[in-house]
Design an enzyme around this catalytic site. Structure first.
Site, short mmCIF file in Angstrom:
data_model
loop_
_atom_site.label_atom_id
_atom_site.label_comp_id
_atom_site.label_asym_id
_atom_site.label_seq_id
_atom_site.Cartn_x
_atom_site.Cartn_y
_atom_site.Cartn_z
N LYS A 57 47.11 18.06 26.73
CA LYS A 57 48.28 18.95 26.64
C LYS A 57 49.51 18.26 27.23
CE LYS A 57 45.89 23.41 27.14
NZ LYS A 57 46.31 23.98 25.85
N ARG A 106 36.52 28.15 22.15
CA ARG A 106 35.61 28.64 21.11
C ARG A 106 34.27 27.91 21.15
NH1 ARG A 106 40.04 27.15 16.66
NH2 ARG A 106 41.31 27.58 18.49
N1 BES Z 1 43.65 27.76 26.66
C1 BES Z 1 44.33 27.43 25.47
C2 BES Z 1 45.12 28.60 24.87
C3 BES Z 1 46.29 29.10 25.69
C4 BES Z 1 47.57 28.63 25.44
C5 BES Z 1 46.12 30.08 26.64
C6 BES Z 1 48.63 29.12 26.17
C7 BES Z 1 47.19 30.57 27.38
C8 BES Z 1 48.44 30.09 27.14
C9 BES Z 1 43.32 26.97 24.42
O1 BES Z 1 42.22 26.32 24.91
C10 BES Z 1 44.03 26.02 23.53
O2 BES Z 1 44.44 25.00 24.00
N2 BES Z 1 44.18 26.39 22.26
C11 BES Z 1 44.85 25.58 21.32
C12 BES Z 1 44.05 25.58 20.05
C13 BES Z 1 44.54 24.60 19.03
C14 BES Z 1 44.25 23.19 19.49
C15 BES Z 1 43.86 24.89 17.73
C16 BES Z 1 46.22 26.19 21.08
O3 BES Z 1 46.33 27.41 21.03
O4 BES Z 1 47.18 25.43 20.98
MN MN Z 2 42.52 24.27 25.16
#
Ligand code: BES
Ligand code: MN
Ligand code: ZN
Length: 505
Positions: A283, A357
């Site tokens: 990230k 997931r």
């Molecule tokens: N934990 C994150 C989602 C999230 C984002 C929670 C912002 C709270 C605030 C999750 O694991 C994630 O990173 N999801 C990705 C999925 C994508 C790579 C398909 C996302 O939402 O960007």
């Molecule tokens: Mn994630």
């Protein structure tokens, strides 16, 4: 805080602080009819109202000297117009009042409400909301003592709610018990989410879960990596393999004692990523610290289990919480890796940041083996859901009308609101993989729905299942009367209330 009822007139109730809930007329002037008793002892309420010393506007506070009442000080708190009264407006009023009570150093408080104006709400609901409002408002983050320095002011130690008759008193005392349980479950969740990620590792999360289970009378088993390997849980092991922290699967069970008959089984599953760096699909660094909250689903489910057990609700519970840390490392999973999951399905990992997931898939499969009547999972699953619904609503996906309705109704009552999002065949198409059974991401659009479709691949279609994407509401960057900045504890009260509704019908 100790809550009790009393039946004296407000003017003669002894306390450091007498809190008087004032409803407003259509022009926001206070409705004085319920307070004839205070008129003389406070030296003419009408004159004070005419002089605009206080009013009935929602959450407005006015501190008055106790005058000839038996209280040292009197605090009026506006409840808003009678037609706008709701459980949430009552919680907010109590939140404002209890913060002021703490600020002025009041230890004993008496609460007088205009019962005749609260017509729509049962006395039990009124009492429940008062307790929730007061207790949620006084929560301070950092209770695990990360903040050094002088001790903050103590909270009020007792509240006495004045009631007009014995029947309302009995109802109110039931409400206190429920309110305390609901507030404590929410605060338990908040505290877990606020803990720093070096302190709240998967092992620490399982210890906190075990301690809660022992206190509340649930059984708790924590499965370690050797057991996860035996169960073939490639999702949980895969996500955790880039971290020095051992991955865990927390399993709890509950059955109220002394309840006869066959009880339904509710399975609750929560995403417990104690820190989400994204892994190799790392990230951006801005606000990455907020990803300590990526175990918000786990916290919500543990908080809900705490409430359900405390209130001995007539259900059996199965709680399943996968706890991992998602880190980039020489051992971490790569984009392109294929994982074999506990259900036997294979998953092509195209983005290691879609890790929630992967761990939920194994947890949902594990929960499903017990053939529960309902499965509810909660997860901070997608940024996409946050973009779609913001911080006020969780995304709701349900394959069963009754379960979805219970969650919607519970959301309205607890003010932990949910909004339905679509999940159809086309979303499953999004995650077809050319080389494995499925892949862990879809295209750029409808990310909350393709994530939900991924989860659905691991749920038996005959089992009633609901998925709550709480990525938005689990965390707040603005303080409010009921909740400081940071973790909100969202989901604990919502899920507990939904289970309470389902169990009662
Ligand atoms: N934990 C994150 C989602 C999230 C984002 C929670 C912002 C709270 C605030 C999750 O694991 C994630 O990173 N999801 C990705 C999925 C994508 C790579 C398909 C996302 O939402 O960007
Ligand atoms: Mn994630
Ligand atoms: Zn995540």
């Amino acid at each position: 805080m100790r809550w009790s009822t009393g039946s004296v007139k407000p003017s003669v109730a002894k306390a450091d602080l007498l809190v008087v809930g004032i409803t407003g007329q259509d022009d926001d002037r206070p409705r004085l009819r319920p307070w004839r008793d205070l008129d003389k002892t406070l030296g003419g309420l009408k004159a004070l109202a005419d002089g605009q010393v206080f009013d009935g506007k929602a959450d407005k506070l006015h501190l008055l000297p106790g005058g000839r009442t038996a209280a040292a000080w009197v605090l009026t708190v506006g409840l808003g117009k009678v037609k706008d009264l709701s459980p949430q407006s009552l919680r907010k009023a109590l939140a404002a009042a209890s913060r002021r009570a703490r600020a002025v150093g009041a230890r004993t408080c008496v609460l007088a409400l205009p019962w005749s104006d609260l017509g729509d709400m049962t006395a039990e609901a009124v009492a429940r909301c008062c307790v929730e409002g007061a207790e949620l408002a006084l929560f301070r983050p950092g209770s695990e003592k990360a903040k050094t320095g002088k001790d903050a002011k103590p909270s009020p130690k007792s509240w006495k709610l004045l009631v007009p008759d014995a029947a309302i008193g009995r109802e109110a005392r039931k409400g206190f018990v429920a309110g305390e349980a609901y507030a404590e479950g929410c605060l338990f969740a908040r505290d877990l989410v606020n803990r720093p990620p070096n302190k709240l590792t998967p092992v620490a999360l399982s210890r906190a879960a075990r301690a809660m289970a022992r206190r509340e009378g649930l059984s708790c088993t924590v499965l370690g990596e050797p057991m996860l390997r035996k169960l073939g849980m490639g999702g949980i092991l895969g996500v955790g393999q880039g971290s020095r922290q051992e991955s865990k699967l927390i399993v709890m069970e509950f059955k109220p004692r002394g309840v006869r008959g066959k009880l339904p089984l509710a399975a609750l599953v929560g995403k417990g990523v104690t820190f989400d760096t994204g892994g190799i699909s790392i990230k951006p660094s801005a606000n990455m610290h907020e990803m300590k909250g990526d175990m918000g689903g786990a916290a919500a489910i543990l908080g809900a289990a705490m409430i359900i057990a405390r209130l001995r609700l007539p259900v059996r519970l199965l709680v399943v919480v996968p706890a991992v840390e998602n880190m980039p490392d020489g051992d971490a999973i790569r984009p392109g890796d294929v994982l074999s999951m506990a259900s036997g399905k294979t998953v092509e990992v195209l983005n290691t940041d879609a890790e929630g997931r992967l761990i939920l898939a194994d947890a949902l499969h594990y929960a499903g083996k017990r053939k529960p009547d309902w499965i509810v999972d909660a997860a901070t699953l997608t940024g996409s859901c946050l973009v779609a619904l913001g911080h006020e609503f969780a995304g709701l996906f349900a394959n069963d009308g009754k379960l979805g309705d219970a969650l919607r109704r519970a959301g309205g009552e607890t003010f932990e609101r949910v909004w339905p999002l679509p999940l159809v065949e086309e979303h499953h198409k999004e995650i077809e993989s050319p080389i494995a059974d499925i892949q862990n991401i879809g295209s750029r659009n409808a990310g909350a729905s393709s994530a939900a479709a991924f989860l659905e691949e691991f749920v038996d279609e005959k089992t009633a299942w609901a998925h709550l994407d709480i990525a938005g509401p689990a965390w707040t960057s603005t303080a409010s009367p009921l909740c400081p900045k940071g973790a909100t504890g969202f989901g604990a009260r919502l899920v507990a209330r939904a289970v309470e509704l389902l169990a009662g019908s």
